[in-house]
Design an enzyme around this catalytic site. Structure first.
Site, PDB file in Angstrom:
ATOM      1  N   ASP A 174       5.073  -4.462  -6.134  1.00 57.66           N
ATOM      2  CA  ASP A 174       3.700  -4.026  -5.877  1.00 57.66           C
ATOM      3  C   ASP A 174       3.640  -2.556  -5.460  1.00 57.66           C
ATOM      4  O   ASP A 174       3.068  -2.215  -4.430  1.00 57.66           O
ATOM      5  CB  ASP A 174       3.064  -4.926  -4.817  1.00 57.66           C
ATOM      6  CG  ASP A 174       1.548  -4.986  -4.957  1.00 57.66           C
ATOM      7  OD1 ASP A 174       1.018  -4.448  -5.961  1.00 57.66           O
ATOM      8  OD2 ASP A 174       0.892  -5.550  -4.074  1.00 57.66           O
TER       9      ASP A 174
ATOM     10  N   GLY B  33      -5.081  -5.523   4.399  1.00 56.73           N
ATOM     11  CA  GLY B  33      -4.012  -5.317   3.423  1.00 56.73           C
ATOM     12  C   GLY B  33      -4.184  -6.288   2.292  1.00 56.73           C
ATOM     13  O   GLY B  33      -5.123  -7.082   2.262  1.00 56.73           O
ATOM     14  N   GLY B  34      -3.268  -6.222   1.354  1.00 59.78           N
ATOM     15  CA  GLY B  34      -3.314  -7.110   0.204  1.00 59.78           C
ATOM     16  C   GLY B  34      -3.223  -8.572   0.589  1.00 59.78           C
ATOM     17  O   GLY B  34      -3.654  -9.442  -0.154  1.00 59.78           O
ATOM     18  N   PHE B  35      -2.703  -8.848   1.762  1.00 62.50           N
ATOM     19  CA  PHE B  35      -2.429 -10.239   2.108  1.00 62.50           C
ATOM     20  C   PHE B  35      -3.235 -10.740   3.293  1.00 62.50           C
ATOM     21  O   PHE B  35      -3.224 -11.897   3.618  1.00 62.50           O
ATOM     22  CB  PHE B  35      -0.953 -10.417   2.463  1.00 62.50           C
ATOM     23  CG  PHE B  35      -0.047  -9.903   1.406  1.00 62.50           C
ATOM     24  CD1 PHE B  35       0.359 -10.735   0.374  1.00 62.50           C
ATOM     25  CD2 PHE B  35       0.395  -8.597   1.426  1.00 62.50           C
ATOM     26  CE1 PHE B  35       1.192 -10.263  -0.603  1.00 62.50           C
ATOM     27  CE2 PHE B  35       1.231  -8.133   0.452  1.00 62.50           C
ATOM     28  CZ  PHE B  35       1.632  -8.951  -0.579  1.00 62.50           C
ATOM     29  N   GLY B  36      -3.859  -9.850   3.969  1.00 59.61           N
ATOM     30  CA  GLY B  36      -4.588 -10.275   5.154  1.00 59.61           C
ATOM     31  C   GLY B  36      -4.854  -9.078   6.036  1.00 59.61           C
ATOM     32  O   GLY B  36      -4.719  -7.937   5.616  1.00 59.61           O
TER      33      GLY B  36
ATOM     34  N   LYS C 190       0.833  -7.542  10.656  1.00 62.47           N
ATOM     35  CA  LYS C 190       0.127  -8.060   9.488  1.00 62.47           C
ATOM     36  C   LYS C 190       0.041  -9.569   9.598  1.00 62.47           C
ATOM     37  O   LYS C 190       1.046 -10.257   9.747  1.00 62.47           O
ATOM     38  CB  LYS C 190       0.907  -7.654   8.232  1.00 62.47           C
ATOM     39  CG  LYS C 190       0.228  -8.060   6.962  1.00 62.47           C
ATOM     40  CD  LYS C 190       0.834  -7.357   5.771  1.00 62.47           C
ATOM     41  CE  LYS C 190       0.265  -5.975   5.608  1.00 62.47           C
ATOM     42  NZ  LYS C 190       0.585  -5.371   4.308  1.00 62.47           N
TER      43      LYS C 190
ATOM     44  N   VAL D  82      -4.516  -6.301   8.978  1.00 59.46           N
ATOM     45  CA  VAL D  82      -3.442  -5.558   9.621  1.00 59.46           C
ATOM     46  C   VAL D  82      -3.978  -4.984  10.928  1.00 59.46           C
ATOM     47  O   VAL D  82      -5.033  -4.359  10.956  1.00 59.46           O
ATOM     48  CB  VAL D  82      -2.940  -4.404   8.728  1.00 59.46           C
ATOM     49  CG1 VAL D  82      -1.727  -3.731   9.357  1.00 59.46           C
ATOM     50  CG2 VAL D  82      -2.613  -4.917   7.345  1.00 59.46           C
TER      51      VAL D  82
ATOM     52  N   LEU E  10      -6.565  -2.389  11.793  1.00 61.69           N
ATOM     53  CA  LEU E  10      -6.297  -1.151  11.040  1.00 61.69           C
ATOM     54  C   LEU E  10      -6.938  -1.221   9.664  1.00 61.69           C
ATOM     55  O   LEU E  10      -7.329  -0.224   9.084  1.00 61.69           O
ATOM     56  CB  LEU E  10      -4.793  -0.947  10.881  1.00 61.69           C
ATOM     57  CG  LEU E  10      -4.016  -0.490  12.120  1.00 61.69           C
ATOM     58  CD1 LEU E  10      -2.534  -0.476  11.829  1.00 61.69           C
ATOM     59  CD2 LEU E  10      -4.484   0.882  12.556  1.00 61.69           C
ATOM     60  N   GLY E  11      -6.974  -2.415   9.105  1.00 59.11           N
ATOM     61  CA  GLY E  11      -7.549  -2.567   7.779  1.00 59.11           C
ATOM     62  C   GLY E  11      -7.173  -3.900   7.173  1.00 59.11           C
ATOM     63  O   GLY E  11      -6.527  -4.730   7.814  1.00 59.11           O
TER      64      GLY E  11
END
Ligand SMILES: *[C@@H]1O[C@H](CO)[C@@H](O)[C@H](O)[C@H]1NC(C)=O
Ligand SMILES: *[C@@H]1O[C@H](CO)[C@@H](O)[C@H](O)[C@H]1NC(C)=O
Ligand SMILES: *[C@@H]1O[C@H](CO)[C@@H](O)[C@H](O)[C@H]1NC(C)=O
Length: 662
Positions: free
Chosen positions: A469, A353-356, A373, A358, A350-351
């Site tokens: 966040d 994310g801030g952490f890895g 995620k 998704v 999907l994309g």
């Protein structure tokens, strides 16, 4: 006395006559062939147990077995005969075999010019059909030869000088016990007995057969009128023949009896005395070499299997510590997640994310769509606290929060499962010019939703949860474009993570309250600050970190500047032109209040909610000694509001706070 002499003479004569008669008429019984002294040629051999083997699995092989003595066919009664034998055919391939067994009476024992295959080693292409053969035969044929008009590939035929049969029938027998005809498979590797009788008085050949062990059926399989006196010469031999063609099979004869003359049947075979057949399909004995090879192959196979098993184990391997037992409910198996995302395929991505990464997925058990995620996480340090937090977060329920459904842990990896939000994140709508434009009413709905979620996190749950966040990319939109705040509590991961967008301080640049960088301590007021930045972002459609106007590094400083100059309308997203400007300005001001440099000057999220609900007077009472947040331009103060405004979008009031799990 004379009568006595007479008697003696006549007795003597009788004895003499019967002896000479017996010398001319042959009969024999072989229950096994050890003592038989048969004349063999071709592939024929006699096994140690007395079993006569005609053909073996060599191709194009002929085999003959003759009773070695001549038979005299002179007197009319000598043409009558009765014979029976028991045989078995072992096909090499289950369904096809070649070529069959033949009982025959012939003037010669020399058949070295007989062709194998369909000619059974009895004829060749030039002799077949010639009456000078003087050959009578009963064939057990397992191949259908159209040349000879064969009816099928499993038949019995009566032949004279030819293989085009005088009469033929599919192999079978009449079962006296059941009263029905049954078929027999000639190449079934099971012993079968056949009876062949000829009576010179009615000149009829009769053939019957049955599985070995059953008596001769009361009905014949086939019969044919033949004048044997026209076929046979004075001196003949009886034999059994067999041949293989391009398909080979082993043919065996277990026992054979024959009687010439008279009207009785050939002597019965004694079942108990018959030799046993080799076991059909018996595995060949393995040589030492092949045994070793087999062992090596087995070991290799086991090792390959083990490697695959280990890889399979590794593929789905998880980490599960004792202390996690209490979070078992939230635990999702990696295997399920692997299947849900089709092996974490790029297609399901999907994309980032801030952490890895998704991924989108469908859980195999419940068939629900989820967002998965995958967070890289080098150390297991702090993991226990973090998982504990996930345990708590999993219990958070609010309609403006993205529901955390579960988690999974692997070596160096943490995987979180969320509700899937079909409309993606808000930032895409704000910054992608081409995309659907959000109206002001929709934006207010989103702002209120996020505010409502933060009130819940800060005040309404059993513990104070600080989001850390808040930003547009963390706000996701569900099917009806309701805002759902995601990634709550996760900012803690930044402590360990190495995300380039973050500083050593928790959060995202541009949304960070100034005191955070000094004290490094997140509070509800730092969330309010981020929320203020978020409002400015939504109303202006500008990123908090993109330089604006004349040299303002951050959005907030520029908005402040515009406001001071009385030019706040410059800030508004041009796409909102013609919409409720008054209200947009009010929201921009609320953003400024929330993004106040001093934490104590910021309203609480509950107050923000009240203002959004229409209590704009409250906004007027908030202290605002405005000063730039990030740039250092000294203290400046000016009044925030000239007069109380009306409520924000009062026409729009679907949102109210939902309190759950208190
Ligand atoms: C079959 O028999 C023939 C003749 O006795 C012999 O030469 C041949 O080796 C045998 N073949 C097999 C496979 O036993
Ligand atoms: C067929 O067999 C006969 C004797 O039985 C022999 O004279 C003749 O040459 C053979 N023909 C062929 C083609 O082998
Ligand atoms: C039949 O065989 C005999 C003897 O071998 C021979 O003389 C005769 O020509 C043959 N008949 C035919 C029709 O081939």
């Amino acid at each position: 006395m004379a009568t006595n002499t007479h008697l003696i003479i006549s007795l003597y004569l009788c004895t003499f006559l019967s002896t000479s008669f017996a010398q001319n008429l042959q009969h024999f019984t072989f229950n096994g062939f050890q003592q038989a002294k048969l004349r063999l040629d071709g592939g024929a051999t006699i096994h140690q147990n007395g079993l006569l083997q005609l053909t073996n699995t060599s191709k194009q092989l002929t085999a003959h077995a003759f009773f070695p003595s001549r038979l005299s066919f002179k007197s009319p009664s000598s043409f009558s005969f009765s014979t029976t034998f028991a045989f078995a055919m072992f096909p090499e391939i289950q369904v096809i075999s070649g070529h069959g067994i033949v009982f025959f009476i012939s003037p010669s024992m020399d058949f070295h010019l007989g062709t194998p295959g369909k000619y059974f080693g009895l004829f060749n292409a030039s002799t077949i059909g010639n009456s000078s053969n003087h050959l009578f035969a009963v064939e057990l044929d397992t191949i259908q030869d159209f040349e000879f008009g064969d009816i099928d590939s499993n038949h019995v035929g009566i032949d004279v000088d030819n293989l085009i049969s005088n009469a033929s029938a599919s192999a079978g027998y009449f079962s006296d016990s059941e009263g029905i005809n049954k078929t027999l498979n000639l190449i079934g590797a099971k012993p079968i007995q056949i009876w062949i009788d000829y009576d010179h008085r009615d000149m009829e050949v009769k053939v019957a057969m049955a599985p070995l062990g059953l008596p001769r059926p009361s009905k014949n399989l086939l019969s044919s009128r033949i004048d044997l006196s026209k076929v046979a010469l004075d001196s003949m031999y009886v034999g059994l023949a067999s041949s293989t063609g391009s398909v080979a099979s082993s043919h065996y004869v277990l026992g054979w009896s024959f009687r010439q003359g008279g009207v009785g049947q050939a002597p019965s075979l004694v079942l108990s005395k018959l030799p046993s057949l080799p076991r059909f399909g018996k595995r060949r004995r393995l040589s030492l070499g092949s045994k070793i090879l087999l062992i090596i192959v087995s070991i290799v196979l086991v090792m390959v299997g083990l490697v695959f098993y280990m890889r399979w184990r590794k593929k789905y391997e998880e980490i599960f510590d004792d202390w996690e037992k209490e979070y078992r409910v939230q635990r999702v198996s990696y295997k399920d997640l692997y299947k849900a995302t089709k092996g974490f395929k790029e297609k399901e991505l999907l994309g980032y994310g801030g952490f890895g990464k998704v991924y989108k997925g469908t859980l195999p058990s419940s068939k629900t769509e989820v967002a998965i995620k995958k967070v890289s996480h080098g150390s297991s340090q702090g993991m226990r606290e973090f998982v504990a937090e996930i345990g708590c977060l999993g219990r958070l329920r609010h309609r403006n929060l993205v529901q955390l459904l579960g988690y999974c842990r692997r070596q160096g990896e943490l995987i979180l499962v969320y509700d899937y939000m079909p409309n993606g994140s808000l930032d895409k709508y704000l910054y992608n010019e081409g995309k659907v434009n959000l109206s002001w009413l929709e934006r207010v709905k989103i702002i209120r939703g996020v505010a409502s979620a933060l009130v819940y996190l800060h005040e309404e749950w059993e513990q104070v949860v600080i989001h850390r966040d808040v930003k547009s990319s963390n706000v996701l939109l569900d099917l009806s474009m309701n805002a759902r705040l995601g990634d709550f509590g996760l900012a803690r991961l930044y402590d360990h993570g190495t995300n380039p967008q973050t500083t050593h301080v928790v959060g995202t640049v541009g949304y960070l309250a100034p005191e955070l960088s000094r004290k490094g301590k997140a509070t509800t007021k730092t969330d309010v600050f981020s929320f203020g930045m978020f409002i400015l972002e939504v109303a202006s459609a500008r990123s908090p970190t993109t330089p604006q106007g004349d040299g303002h590094k951050y959005l907030v400083d520029w908005v402040y500047d515009c406001w001071k100059r009385g030019a706040i309308s410059e800030v508004i997203d041009p796409r909102l032109e013609g919409q409720i400007v008054e209200e947009i300005e009010l929201v921009l001001k609320l953003g400024m209040v929330c993004a106040h440099p001093r934490p104590e000057a910021r309203p609480s999220m509950r107050q923000v909610m009240q203002i959004l609900d229409g209590d704009t007077n409250l906004l007027g009472t908030l202290p605002y000694d405005a000063r730039p947040v990030y740039s250092n331009r000294g203290n400046e103060t000016f009044p925030l509001f000239a007069s109380p405004s009306k409520a924000i979008s009062t026409t729009y009031s679907t949102d109210s706070i939902l309190i759950v799990g208190r």
